[in-house]
Motif scaffolding. Structure first.
Motif, short mmCIF file in Angstrom:
data_model
loop_
_atom_site.label_atom_id
_atom_site.label_comp_id
_atom_site.label_asym_id
_atom_site.label_seq_id
_atom_site.Cartn_x
_atom_site.Cartn_y
_atom_site.Cartn_z
N ASN A 1 0.81 -1.23 0.00
CA ASN A 1 0.00 0.00 0.00
C ASN A 1 0.84 1.28 0.00
OD1 ASN A 1 -2.40 -1.52 0.10
ND2 ASN A 1 -2.28 -1.66 2.34
N TYR A 2 2.00 1.22 -0.63
CA TYR A 2 2.79 2.44 -0.82
C TYR A 2 2.85 2.81 -2.30
CZ TYR A 2 6.68 5.71 -1.11
OH TYR A 2 7.45 6.81 -1.40
N TYR A 3 3.32 1.90 -3.10
CA TYR A 3 3.52 2.22 -4.52
C TYR A 3 2.20 2.42 -5.25
CZ TYR A 3 8.32 1.00 -3.50
OH TYR A 3 9.57 0.97 -2.95
N GLU A 4 1.14 1.76 -4.75
CA GLU A 4 -0.17 1.94 -5.38
C GLU A 4 -0.61 3.41 -5.38
OE1 GLU A 4 -0.19 -2.27 -3.66
OE2 GLU A 4 0.60 -0.29 -3.11
N LYS A 5 -0.17 4.17 -4.39
CA LYS A 5 -0.56 5.58 -4.29
C LYS A 5 0.05 6.42 -5.40
CE LYS A 5 0.97 5.90 -0.03
NZ LYS A 5 1.31 6.46 1.31
N TYR A 6 1.06 5.87 -6.09
CA TYR A 6 1.78 6.65 -7.10
C TYR A 6 1.71 5.99 -8.48
CZ TYR A 6 3.36 8.68 -2.76
OH TYR A 6 3.38 9.26 -1.51
N ASP A 7 0.57 5.33 -8.74
CA ASP A 7 0.26 4.77 -10.06
C ASP A 7 1.10 3.55 -10.43
OD1 ASP A 7 -1.70 6.74 -10.53
OD2 ASP A 7 -0.18 8.15 -11.24
N TRP A 8 1.54 2.80 -9.42
CA TRP A 8 2.19 1.52 -9.67
C TRP A 8 1.18 0.40 -9.45
CZ3 TRP A 8 7.51 0.68 -10.82
CH2 TRP A 8 8.27 1.86 -10.91
N ARG A 9 1.28 -0.65 -10.28
CA ARG A 9 0.33 -1.77 -10.22
C ARG A 9 1.05 -3.05 -9.79
NH1 ARG A 9 -0.13 1.15 -14.78
NH2 ARG A 9 1.20 -0.31 -15.96
N HIS A 10 0.45 -3.77 -8.84
CA HIS A 10 0.99 -5.07 -8.42
C HIS A 10 0.63 -6.10 -9.48
CE1 HIS A 10 0.78 -8.70 -5.50
NE2 HIS A 10 1.97 -8.61 -6.06
N TYR B 1 5.97 -4.84 -9.04
CA TYR B 1 5.10 -3.74 -9.43
C TYR B 1 5.52 -3.21 -10.80
CZ TYR B 1 2.91 -3.27 -4.83
OH TYR B 1 2.19 -3.49 -3.68
N GLU B 2 4.52 -2.67 -11.51
CA GLU B 2 4.73 -2.12 -12.84
C GLU B 2 4.14 -0.72 -12.91
OE1 GLU B 2 3.69 -4.20 -16.92
OE2 GLU B 2 1.92 -3.07 -16.21
N ALA B 3 4.81 0.16 -13.64
CA ALA B 3 4.27 1.50 -13.89
C ALA B 3 4.57 1.90 -15.33
CB ALA B 3 4.88 2.53 -12.95
N ASP B 4 3.68 2.69 -15.90
CA ASP B 4 3.96 3.26 -17.22
C ASP B 4 5.02 4.34 -17.07
OD1 ASP B 4 1.91 1.72 -18.45
OD2 ASP B 4 0.42 3.17 -17.75
#
Length: 329
Positions: free
Chosen positions: A122-131, A146-149
């Motif tokens: 519940n940290y990276y999700e806040k900054y548009d990262w996807r598990h 995690y993945e991010a565009d």
């Protein structure tokens, strides 16, 4: 106090601090970081890259971009790694700034996706990262992936600013002299007019760096060095290298050096350079060593002869140590 994120590749003088910082924060042998970062300065590959968040002269965080973070999902790359913010600076969204910077940098390097592995929730999700799954490490640990565009903007911050390197032209002597005068340096027009004439005669190549069309710095390649040892050995010299103070820490100096060495490589397997001995030359001394230059073993030269044991000299711009670098390795 404001922060700045600086790439180690673009600012090689930061290498020793970066190696020490990441090694201490992550408990990994300095030799591993040093070997990785040192080769990242000159590789033609887009990776690896390392970045430091600076508050004045203090490092308060950093991260890297690498091909794999010791995880089984080698089909995914690049990875954002070693993300760190000093504990007393946490809670100010500085980590978010580093994550966004990583996405922008990965985008500028041509990647569409960026990945990371972590045990945080519940940290990276806040900054548009996807598990997107999990991966396995050689240690036996399991991490979440995690993945991010990446961020690819037609005009991101300073993306409209372009660096262009060219040979000196007839109109340059006046503008160069004026630029250094505004900086408080005395660089007469006649000096650059001489450089221009020597370039026409094939005795030197004078390279000009422009940042968004504005003069930013220059460097010269001397085919017949003023330094007798280089001249006798036929070693071309990288000479009179300057970047305006307001344009420093943007990688301009490294790019000028890259181009100068490319030109020398066409004629010689060795490049030479001289550097002053007092503190004003400190950044240059570190840069040259990090680029692979080593002393020529002849000692200190005063412009006319070598300084002997027990001699007293006044340290000025003419007192120099000369170094060489092989370009065929």
């Amino acid at each position: 106090m404001s922060t700045t994120i600086m790439g180690v590749r673009e600012n090689p003088e930061l290498l020793p601090q970066a190696v020490r910082y990441f090694s201490e924060r992550w408990g990994i042998d300095e030799r591993i970081y040093h070997d990785c970062m040192l080769h990242s300065l000159t590789t033609a590959s887009p990776l690896p890259r390392f970045y430091l968040m600076m508050e004045a002269d203090r490092i308060i965080g950093g991260f890297g971009l690498i091909t794999n973070d010791f995880v089984s999902r080698g089909d995914l790359f690049p990875y954002l790694c070693a993300l760190y913010i000093e504990e007393e600076r946490r809670g100010n969204k500085l980590g978010a700034d580093l994550l966004e910077h990583g996405r922008r940098e990965a985008g500028s390097l041509g990647f569409d996706k960026l990945y990371l592995c972590t045990d945080h929730t519940n940290y990276y999700e806040k900054y548009d990262w996807r598990h997107i799954g999990q991966g396995y490490h050689p240690s036996g640990d399991i991490s979440k992936i995690y993945e991010a565009d990446t961020i690819k903007l037609e005009q991101k911050e300073e993306s409209h600013m372009s660096l262009f390197i060219r040979e000196m032209a007839d109109s340059d002597p006046v503008s160069i002299s004026k630029a250094f005068e505004e900086q408080g340096w005395n660089k007469p027009i006649e000096l650059y007019e001489r450089y221009l004439e020597e370039q026409r005669r094939g005795e030197r190549v004078a390279l000009i760096a422009e940042w968004d069309g504005v003069f930013a710095g220059y460097v010269n390649v001397l085919w017949n060095s003023y330094y007798e040892s280089f001249r006798d050995q036929g070693i071309p010299e990288v000479n009179d290298f300057n970047v305006l103070e307001k344009f420093r820490r943007r990688g301009i100096g490294s790019r000028l050096m890259d181009r100068a060495e490319e030109i020398i490589r066409e004629r010689s397997a060795v490049a030479g350079i001289g550097v002053g001995l007092f503190a004003d030359y400190g950044n240059a001394q570190r840069l040259y060593v990090q680029r692979g230059y080593i002393p020529d073993g002849k000692g200190i030269y005063n412009g006319e002869r070598y300084v002997g044991w027990g001699e007293s000299v006044m340290i000025d711009d003419d007192i120099a140590l000369y170094l060489t670098k092989r370009l065929d390795r």
